[in-house]
Scaffold this active site. Sequence first.
Site, short mmCIF file in Angstrom:
data_model
loop_
_atom_site.label_atom_id
_atom_site.label_comp_id
_atom_site.label_asym_id
_atom_site.label_seq_id
_atom_site.Cartn_x
_atom_site.Cartn_y
_atom_site.Cartn_z
N ASN A 11 0.86 -1.18 0.00
CA ASN A 11 0.00 0.00 0.00
C ASN A 11 0.90 1.24 0.00
OD1 ASN A 11 -1.79 2.06 0.49
ND2 ASN A 11 -2.34 1.41 2.57
N TRP A 12 1.02 1.85 -1.15
CA TRP A 12 1.95 2.99 -1.27
C TRP A 12 1.37 4.31 -0.78
CZ3 TRP A 12 5.89 3.47 -5.82
CH2 TRP A 12 6.85 2.47 -5.69
N LYS A 13 0.10 4.30 -0.41
CA LYS A 13 -0.54 5.52 0.10
C LYS A 13 -0.28 6.69 -0.87
CE LYS A 13 -0.20 3.57 4.63
NZ LYS A 13 -0.39 3.75 6.05
N HIS A 99 -9.97 1.65 4.42
CA HIS A 99 -8.74 1.90 5.17
C HIS A 99 -9.02 2.92 6.28
CE1 HIS A 99 -4.69 2.99 6.24
NE2 HIS A 99 -4.27 1.91 5.62
N GLU A 101 -7.38 5.29 7.38
CA GLU A 101 -7.04 6.69 7.04
C GLU A 101 -8.19 7.36 6.29
OE1 GLU A 101 -3.23 5.93 5.18
OE2 GLU A 101 -2.38 5.46 7.13
N GLU A 168 -6.29 -4.41 10.33
CA GLU A 168 -5.27 -3.39 10.60
C GLU A 168 -5.66 -2.60 11.85
OE1 GLU A 168 -2.91 -2.33 6.80
OE2 GLU A 168 -4.59 -0.97 6.95
N GLY A 174 1.79 2.49 11.04
CA GLY A 174 2.85 3.50 11.05
C GLY A 174 3.47 3.78 12.41
N SER A 207 2.56 -1.71 10.49
CA SER A 207 3.99 -1.73 10.85
C SER A 207 4.72 -3.03 10.51
CB SER A 207 4.16 -1.42 12.34
OG SER A 207 3.78 -0.10 12.61
N GLY A 228 2.51 -1.02 4.39
CA GLY A 228 2.58 0.38 4.00
C GLY A 228 4.02 0.83 3.82
N GLY A 229 4.54 1.53 4.83
CA GLY A 229 5.87 2.13 4.77
C GLY A 229 6.94 1.22 4.18
P1 PGA Z 1 2.25 0.62 7.70
O1 PGA Z 1 0.86 0.84 6.95
O2 PGA Z 1 2.80 -0.70 7.22
O3 PGA Z 1 3.09 1.78 7.27
O4 PGA Z 1 1.98 0.60 9.16
C1 PGA Z 1 -0.05 -0.20 6.73
C2 PGA Z 1 -1.31 0.32 6.11
O5 PGA Z 1 -1.72 1.44 6.44
O6 PGA Z 1 -1.91 -0.35 5.25
#
Ligand code: PGA
Length: 246
Positions: A11-13, A99, A101, A168, A174, A207, A228-229
């Site tokens: 997930n590159w956001k 998600h 976010e 999640e 994050g 994470s 993500g990250g």
């Molecule tokens: P993260 O993000 O691995 O940076 O914690 C995961 C996500 O939001 O899908």
Amino acid sequence: MTNKYMYFIANWKMYGNLSSLKTLDKVIKFSKSKEIKGGRLIYCPPNTLISSFSKKFKNCQIGIGGQNCHESDVYGAHTGFVNSQMLKNIGAHFVIIGHSENRVKGESDKLINLKIKSALDAKLKVIFCIGETLNEKKKKKTHSILSRQIKIGLKNIKYKSNIFLAYEPVWAIGSGLIPKHQDLFKTVKYIKSKFKDKLPKVLYGGSVNPKNITILREINNIDGFLIGGASQNAKKFIDIVKKTYS
Ligand code: PGA
């Protein structure tokens, strides 16, 4: 260590631009090697890059998805949005929906339900995100929150085989924190217990990195990871897959 067929979803956001494309070469090479074992890689870049990713992945098995979609499956006056048909049209086969976010910005369970329906109608596979906040966890509400998110999010959806659940916990995204082994095992078991006929694939996200994957890979009811990250760094992403199988 596992031998299971596992999903690794990047997930590159809101990161990445055309110059990020060259970082994919390593991953493409890896995806064609024996080292990938039972791993299936899927990238969800920002919409601006879906088409370029799709061309780049033309001769390999890496999947592509969007990170959200509008709930309407017809074209219309919705400035700034794209719908599931449009994602499909530029080469996506998956879409992340729900998600945290986006939930935090006001996406309700009902709206998420409409989005999932439209994505399934467009023949996209859905990565449906659920998870509790830290406050809800402290109040021991994790199960009731997940139950509500699943119940409303999947209301009136009969065929669920194209839906992946991504657990999640909001507090893990994050933050560098992950749930305790036993807690995560029990939560994934709880999520699966909500489905009577065919058990869905349940992914874990929050994470995930090349260090903690050695703990996460031991939780044997997890079917993959939403990353993500760490997924924006090709080496880290590859290491996560390699370590899952080593
Ligand atoms: P993260 O993000 O691995 O940076 O914690 C995961 C996500 O939001 O899908």
